[in-house]
Enzyme design. Structure first.
Site, PDB file in Angstrom:
ATOM      1  N   VAL A  70       6.282  -1.803  -7.664  1.00  0.00           N
ATOM      2  CA  VAL A  70       6.373  -2.205  -9.065  1.00  0.00           C
ATOM      3  C   VAL A  70       7.831  -2.034  -9.707  1.00  0.00           C
ATOM      4  O   VAL A  70       8.559  -1.306  -9.395  1.00  0.00           O
ATOM      5  CB  VAL A  70       5.559  -1.114  -9.770  1.00  0.00           C
ATOM      6  CG1 VAL A  70       6.038  -1.312 -11.372  1.00  0.00           C
ATOM      7  CG2 VAL A  70       4.022  -1.193  -9.569  1.00  0.00           C
ATOM      8  N   CYS A  71       8.120  -3.254 -10.476  1.00  0.00           N
ATOM      9  CA  CYS A  71       9.491  -3.277 -11.088  1.00  0.00           C
ATOM     10  C   CYS A  71       9.330  -3.595 -12.479  1.00  0.00           C
ATOM     11  O   CYS A  71       8.173  -3.903 -12.757  1.00  0.00           O
ATOM     12  CB  CYS A  71      10.462  -4.119 -10.256  1.00  0.00           C
ATOM     13  SG  CYS A  71      10.008  -5.755 -10.089  1.00  0.00           S
ATOM     14  N   ALA A  72      10.448  -4.026 -12.983  1.00  0.00           N
ATOM     15  CA  ALA A  72      10.302  -4.303 -14.597  1.00  0.00           C
ATOM     16  C   ALA A  72       9.764  -5.807 -14.799  1.00  0.00           C
ATOM     17  O   ALA A  72       8.925  -5.791 -15.570  1.00  0.00           O
ATOM     18  CB  ALA A  72      11.820  -4.271 -15.128  1.00  0.00           C
TER      19      ALA A  72
END
Length: 373
Positions: A70-72
């Site tokens: 997961v990232c932004a």
């Protein structure tokens, strides 16, 4: 390597499935707000620490569990997932990143109405926002709709119903309302409490104590109940003599905060009166449907958020503080950080400013901060 959608992750939350999340955002962003699930495990390693490879974290990433990176916005998680795949690991990445997670709405049927029709709850799982559709005889009313208006329009189209009324229980400060936009798109009547609307720049129908709005041909009254405290105009609804839509006054595990318009000391008495006097006059059998949830444990088995009013009077700490001074301390001193850009969000909901879609996304990023507990 495959993408996992926010809808797929939401199902895992609802079903309490295990998931290992490798979150590659900065530590401060992860600590402030993350994907929550009852059986989720986490590893937070910022993307910049992985630019030279993932070898040093391989022993921390399990091989016997589903792994989601997961990232932004998605890009960094794709790169890290690719590196993990090259190292022989099977992983997924979150499609659209935390921005997509913040915007996902999952409709859940709460129950039937006594003369036909149904109550639906839209769970904004990443933000903790809850909105509603009351559906009866080909017509619908929406309550506390978010800015992701297409979800509600598509939902109505799928059910073959016409949106006739749109309500906001109060002037929201933590998320941008989609109510006015939906009303403009459908010709529906947009209702707003007048005491929250002193500075709005648009026309609305004043929602006041005693308003009865009929949905469909069946006798479903949406009865407005003036309950100030979170804002000076906060209004609850009793629907079908069965459901209490409490807005941001009362949650399942907490109560509303009175400070988001800078009026904490002024509104404490209103908040206490709404909760301890006006709600006490209502039936214990009413099913409370709030506008937010604060913690993942508030979700029921089907993913919905609800509880009988009598149960909340027995178990919710915020409803069981006899000493008024202690209550005042709780709701004026024990406050979480204020929502991101909450003043700009209020001005957007007043119609004073009109930020573009990307700016609106940035303004809303972060968890629900409407409650005290």
């Amino acid at each position: 390597m495959k993408a996992m959608t926010s809808k797929e992750v939401t199902k895992k939350v609802f079903n309490k499935e295990p998931l290992f999340i490798l979150d590659v955002r900065n530590e401060s962003d992860f600590n402030d707000w993350k994907i929550e699930g009852e059986n989720f495990e986490y590893l937070n390693i910022p993307y910049f620490d992985l630019l030279d490879g993932v070898e040093e974290i391989l022993d921390k990433v399990p091989t016997d569990k589903e792994v989601l990176v997961v990232c932004a916005k998605e890009g960094s998680s794709v790169m890290v997932a690719e590196m993990l795949e090259e190292a022989g690991r099977e992983v997924s990445y979150l499609q659209g990143g935390m921005k997509a997670w913040s915007e996902h709405l999952e409709p859940v049927k709460v129950g039937d109405l006594k003369d036909g029709g149904a109550m639906y709850q839209f769970v904004r799982i990443g933000k903790g926002c809850l909105s509603y559709a009351v559906v009866s005889n080909g017509e619908a009313a929406l309550i506390d709709a978010t800015r992701m208006t297409d979800v509600y329009l598509d939902f109505a189209k799928e059910l073959g119903v016409e949106i006739k009324h749109v309500f906001d229980t109060h002037l929201h400060a933590d998320h941008i309302s989609g109510g006015r936009k939906i009303a403009e798109a459908t010709g529906a009547t947009y209702w707003l409490p007048p005491k929250d609307a002193d500075e709005v720049t648009f026309n609305y129908q004043p929602l006041e104590d005693g308003n009865l709005v009929k949905i469909g041909e069946t006798n479903i009254d949406i009865n407005a109940l003036y309950t100030p405290g979170h804002t000076i105009g906060s209004t609850s609804f009793v629907v079908d003599e069965k459901y209490l839509l409490s807005g941001d006054i009362l949650f399942i595990d907490s109560i509303g905060r009175p400070d988001l318009a800078g009026k904490a000391e002024d509104w404490v008495a209103d908040l206490r009166n709404s909760l301890y006097t006006r709600y006490k006059q209502l039936s214990d059998e009413l099913v409370v449907l709030p506008a937010h949830f604060m913690i993942i444990e508030e979700l029921n088995e089907d993913g919905s958020v609800s509880e009988k009013l009598g149960t909340l009077f027995a178990k919710n700490h915020g409803l069981n503080i006899e000493d008024e001074a202690e209550f005042r301390r709780l709701v004026t001193e024990n406050l979480p950080p204020q929502p991101n850009a909450y003043q700009e969000i209020r001005e957007t909901n007043m119609g004073k400013i009109n930020p573009d879609d990307e700016k609106q996304r940035e303004m809303e990023i972060g968890p629900n901060r409407c409650a005290v507990r």
